[in-house]
Design an enzyme around this catalytic site. Structure first.
Site, PDB file in Angstrom:
ATOM      1  CB  CYS A 166      -0.852   0.020   1.328  1.00 22.82           C
ATOM      2  SG  CYS A 166      -2.253   1.464   0.740  1.00 22.82           S
ATOM      3  CB  CYS A 342      -3.784   3.312  -3.747  1.00 20.42           C
ATOM      4  SG  CYS A 342      -3.018   3.799  -2.318  1.00 20.42           S
TER       5      CYS A 342
HETATM    6  P1  FAD Z   1      -0.323 -11.157   3.625  1.00 14.57           P
HETATM    7  O1  FAD Z   1      -1.979 -10.774   3.510  1.00 14.57           O
HETATM    8  O2  FAD Z   1       0.368 -10.133   4.519  1.00 14.57           O
HETATM    9  O3  FAD Z   1      -0.308 -12.661   3.847  1.00 14.57           O
HETATM   10  C1  FAD Z   1       0.920 -13.211   4.272  1.00 14.57           C
HETATM   11  C2  FAD Z   1       0.762 -14.266   5.047  1.00 14.57           C
HETATM   12  O4  FAD Z   1       1.999 -15.300   5.202  1.00 14.57           O
HETATM   13  C3  FAD Z   1       0.747 -13.813   6.642  1.00 14.57           C
HETATM   14  O5  FAD Z   1      -0.540 -14.590   7.167  1.00 14.57           O
HETATM   15  C4  FAD Z   1       1.879 -14.441   7.280  1.00 14.57           C
HETATM   16  O6  FAD Z   1       1.627 -14.935   8.690  1.00 14.57           O
HETATM   17  C5  FAD Z   1       2.228 -15.625   6.305  1.00 14.57           C
HETATM   18  N1  FAD Z   1       3.779 -15.964   6.339  1.00 14.57           N
HETATM   19  C6  FAD Z   1       4.842 -15.190   6.498  1.00 14.57           C
HETATM   20  N2  FAD Z   1       5.868 -15.862   6.490  1.00 14.57           N
HETATM   21  C7  FAD Z   1       5.569 -17.052   6.587  1.00 14.57           C
HETATM   22  C8  FAD Z   1       6.358 -18.322   6.361  1.00 14.57           C
HETATM   23  N3  FAD Z   1       7.753 -18.558   6.575  1.00 14.57           N
HETATM   24  N4  FAD Z   1       5.441 -19.620   6.228  1.00 14.57           N
HETATM   25  C9  FAD Z   1       4.287 -19.686   6.123  1.00 14.57           C
HETATM   26  N5  FAD Z   1       3.456 -18.385   6.342  1.00 14.57           N
HETATM   27  C10 FAD Z   1       4.314 -17.166   6.371  1.00 14.57           C
HETATM   28  N6  FAD Z   1      -4.241  -2.993   0.543  1.00 14.57           N
HETATM   29  C11 FAD Z   1      -5.516  -2.518  -0.531  1.00 14.57           C
HETATM   30  O7  FAD Z   1      -6.012  -3.238  -1.332  1.00 14.57           O
HETATM   31  N7  FAD Z   1      -5.995  -1.233  -0.037  1.00 14.57           N
HETATM   32  C12 FAD Z   1      -5.676  -0.917   0.919  1.00 14.57           C
HETATM   33  O8  FAD Z   1      -6.153   0.504   1.347  1.00 14.57           O
HETATM   34  C13 FAD Z   1      -4.540  -1.126   1.929  1.00 14.57           C
HETATM   35  N8  FAD Z   1      -3.871  -0.622   2.967  1.00 14.57           N
HETATM   36  C14 FAD Z   1      -2.834  -1.137   3.666  1.00 14.57           C
HETATM   37  C15 FAD Z   1      -2.442  -0.285   4.806  1.00 14.57           C
HETATM   38  C16 FAD Z   1      -1.546  -0.799   5.604  1.00 14.57           C
HETATM   39  C17 FAD Z   1      -1.208   0.019   6.904  1.00 14.57           C
HETATM   40  C18 FAD Z   1      -1.222  -2.068   5.448  1.00 14.57           C
HETATM   41  C19 FAD Z   1      -0.067  -2.794   6.276  1.00 14.57           C
HETATM   42  C20 FAD Z   1      -1.288  -2.865   4.286  1.00 14.57           C
HETATM   43  C21 FAD Z   1      -2.483  -2.418   3.231  1.00 14.57           C
HETATM   44  N9  FAD Z   1      -2.829  -2.804   2.060  1.00 14.57           N
HETATM   45  C22 FAD Z   1      -3.843  -2.463   1.456  1.00 14.57           C
HETATM   46  C23 FAD Z   1      -2.038  -4.091   1.768  1.00 14.57           C
HETATM   47  C24 FAD Z   1      -2.911  -5.525   1.678  1.00 14.57           C
HETATM   48  O9  FAD Z   1      -3.096  -5.655   3.333  1.00 14.57           O
HETATM   49  C25 FAD Z   1      -1.633  -6.493   1.306  1.00 14.57           C
HETATM   50  O10 FAD Z   1      -1.292  -6.096   0.073  1.00 14.57           O
HETATM   51  C26 FAD Z   1      -2.407  -7.837   1.084  1.00 14.57           C
HETATM   52  O11 FAD Z   1      -2.492  -8.264   2.573  1.00 14.57           O
HETATM   53  C27 FAD Z   1      -1.372  -8.771   0.467  1.00 14.57           C
HETATM   54  O12 FAD Z   1      -1.679 -10.098   0.755  1.00 14.57           O
HETATM   55  P2  FAD Z   1      -0.700 -11.488   0.664  1.00 14.57           P
HETATM   56  O13 FAD Z   1      -1.456 -12.582   0.963  1.00 14.57           O
HETATM   57  O14 FAD Z   1       0.429 -11.070  -0.353  1.00 14.57           O
HETATM   58  O15 FAD Z   1       0.274 -11.069   2.058  1.00 14.57           O
END
Ligand code: FAD
Length: 413
Positions: A166, A342
């Site tokens: 983000c 965003c």
């Molecule tokens: P995540 O959702 O972070 O999931 C990754 C997972 O992998 C976690 O559960 C973690 O525990 C797990 N993991 C990590 N390491 C390991 C390991 N070694 N083994 C097994 N599991 C592991 N997005 C929007 O669309 N709109 C917004 O307005 C927005 N605002 C945001 C504001 C903030 C402050 C933040 C922090 C994020 C924001 N986002 C927003 C971004 C969004 O949350 C992420 O892009 C999204 O969660 C990505 O999904 P993901 O599955 O890639 O990662």
């Protein structure tokens, strides 16, 4: 010690955040008999996109968290452990607990790593002395506490080098804070320190945000990186590209930490040169391992790292994985166009909806000028998107979204 007897699965999903749970649910909807394991160490699942609103006093912390067990799709085996090692040549991974998993297909959805340690003194300062970050679930309420108790002085907001998740979040909280202070007659001297050279990566929105930040009399500083914090002294140190240091006094400091690919990926053959999982930017299939797919924040695609991107990516991963799994000559021909969104909270009650796809092409969902902050978009951000996340996306559901498309008639300046 790794177990000598690998456990075997058709599909292993590494990471149970936005991407991992959505893929698991969608695979089960498509083929209920699939043998799937999901590796995820956390017993809580977070709606991170809500943390900006928590920090801005517009959402409660508990609205952004649920038990992981309530979200794991039935029939998917949840392994509450952490991946410690990927061995894609052997179609295996090793868990921290020592167990080896053998897979036919791997989906990597590990998210990214927040490198708090790269800022000297931050770990000792954060959570007190007015030093906070919306990038941590436990600290987002402290952000709002600091903002609502602020009685005037210098407020600093930082943004590290891209890519981060983000990209708008570091400045969204500046606008919510500045708006609150203005409405309450608090005299704040606000500054935005970014390593980047503009307010946003997409020029159309950067120009619109130049005006928003100027409207708050806040000062942007470009090309500078936060390197050290002394909370007790109320001092933050920034360094520019030439290595020049400047020390800034603060009464409030919102930090966005440096971010990178998870170490377990960087150290594996899944990583490309940049350390992220190396996938084709359209098919999301790994460039060297055909039975590996990646989505979300952990990949090297150049889209905005957002849940909005994940929403467009997970149906592509599922469709392409099932095509390869079928072994009937079906091709992985579903394609992700780089869509990311965003919602920029420019004030309490209004959002500028930045939507774009690969190469910065602006693709508004609505037939409205996307640079204009609107109440409709705030409602989407505060109400509709969380609903969509918990009840549609994480359930693996999708509907025929109109393809993202440019609307040049809206973008004349
Ligand atoms: P995540 O959702 O972070 O999931 C990754 C997972 O992998 C976690 O559960 C973690 O525990 C797990 N993991 C990590 N390491 C390991 C390991 N070694 N083994 C097994 N599991 C592991 N997005 C929007 O669309 N709109 C917004 O307005 C927005 N605002 C945001 C504001 C903030 C402050 C933040 C922090 C994020 C924001 N986002 C927003 C971004 C969004 O949350 C992420 O892009 C999204 O969660 C990505 O999904 P993901 O599955 O890639 O990662």
């Amino acid at each position: 010690m790794p177990s000598t007897q690998p456990k075997e699965y058709t599909i292993v999903i590494a990471g149970g955040g936005a991407g991992g749970v959505s893929v698991a649910a969608a695979l089960k909807l498509a083929q209920p008999d699939l043998n799937i394991a999901l590796v995820e160490p956390s017993d809580k699942h977070y709606y991170q996109a809500g943390w900006t609103l928590v920090g801005g006093g517009a959402m409660s912390q508990r609205q952004t968290v649920r038990d992981q067990s309530s979200l794991i799709p039935s029939g998917v085996e949840w392994i509450p452990d952490r991946v410690a090692e990927f061995n894609p040549e052997q179609n295996q991974l090793v868990l921290q607990g020592g167990q080896t998993l053998q897979y036919q297909f791997l989906v990597t959805a590990l998210g990214l790593q927040l490198d708090w340690d790269k800022i000297a003194g931050l770990q000792e300062s954060i959570g007190q002395h007015g030093v906070t970050s919306n990038y941590r679930f436990d600290l987002a309420p402290y952000t709002w506490q600091c903002i609502s108790e602020f009685r005037g002085g210098r407020a600093l907001f930082t943004q590290p080098a891209m890519p981060i998740k983000c990209a708008g979040a570091p400045q969204k909280i500046l606008y919510l804070a500045a708006d609150h202070w203005r409405r309450n007659g608090v005299n704040a001297d606000s500054h935005f320190f970014t390593q980047g050279g503009a307010m946003f990566g997409v020029p159309l929105f950067a120009r619109a945000l130049d005006k928003i930040i100027a409207g708050y009399d806040a000062t942007p500083h470009f090309g500078v990186n936060l390197t050290a914090v002394d909370g007790a002294a109320g001092e933050a140190v920034f360094v520019d590209a030439e290595g020049n240091e400047q020390t800034e006094k603060f009464d409030f400091l919102h930090v966005t930490p440096p971010q990178s690919a998870p170490d377990v990926i960087k150290q594996s053959d899944l990583a490309g040169e940049t350390g992220w999982v190396e996938v084709d930017r359209n098919s999301l299939q790994h460039k060297r391992f055909d039975n590996v797919f990646g989505l979300g924040d952990c990949t090297d695609t150049t889209n905005a790292k957002t849940a909005a991107a994940v929403r467009r990516q997970f149906p592509v991963v599922v469709s392409n994985l099932l095509a390869v799994l079928a072994q009937d000559g079906s091709a992985a021909n579903s394609s992700y166009d780089g869509y990311g969104g965003c919602p920029l909270t420019t004030e309490r009650g209004k959002v500028m909806m930045a939507e774009f796809r690969y190469d910065g092409e602006v693709v508004p969902s609505f037939n409205l000028d996307p640079r204009v902050p609107r109440r409709l978009y705030w409602w989407l951000k505060e109400r509709f998107f969380p609903f969509l996340y918990w009840n549609v996306m994480l359930k693996g559901r999708d509907w025929d979204k109109p393809a993202a498309r440019p609307r040049p008639h809206l973008l004349g300046e």
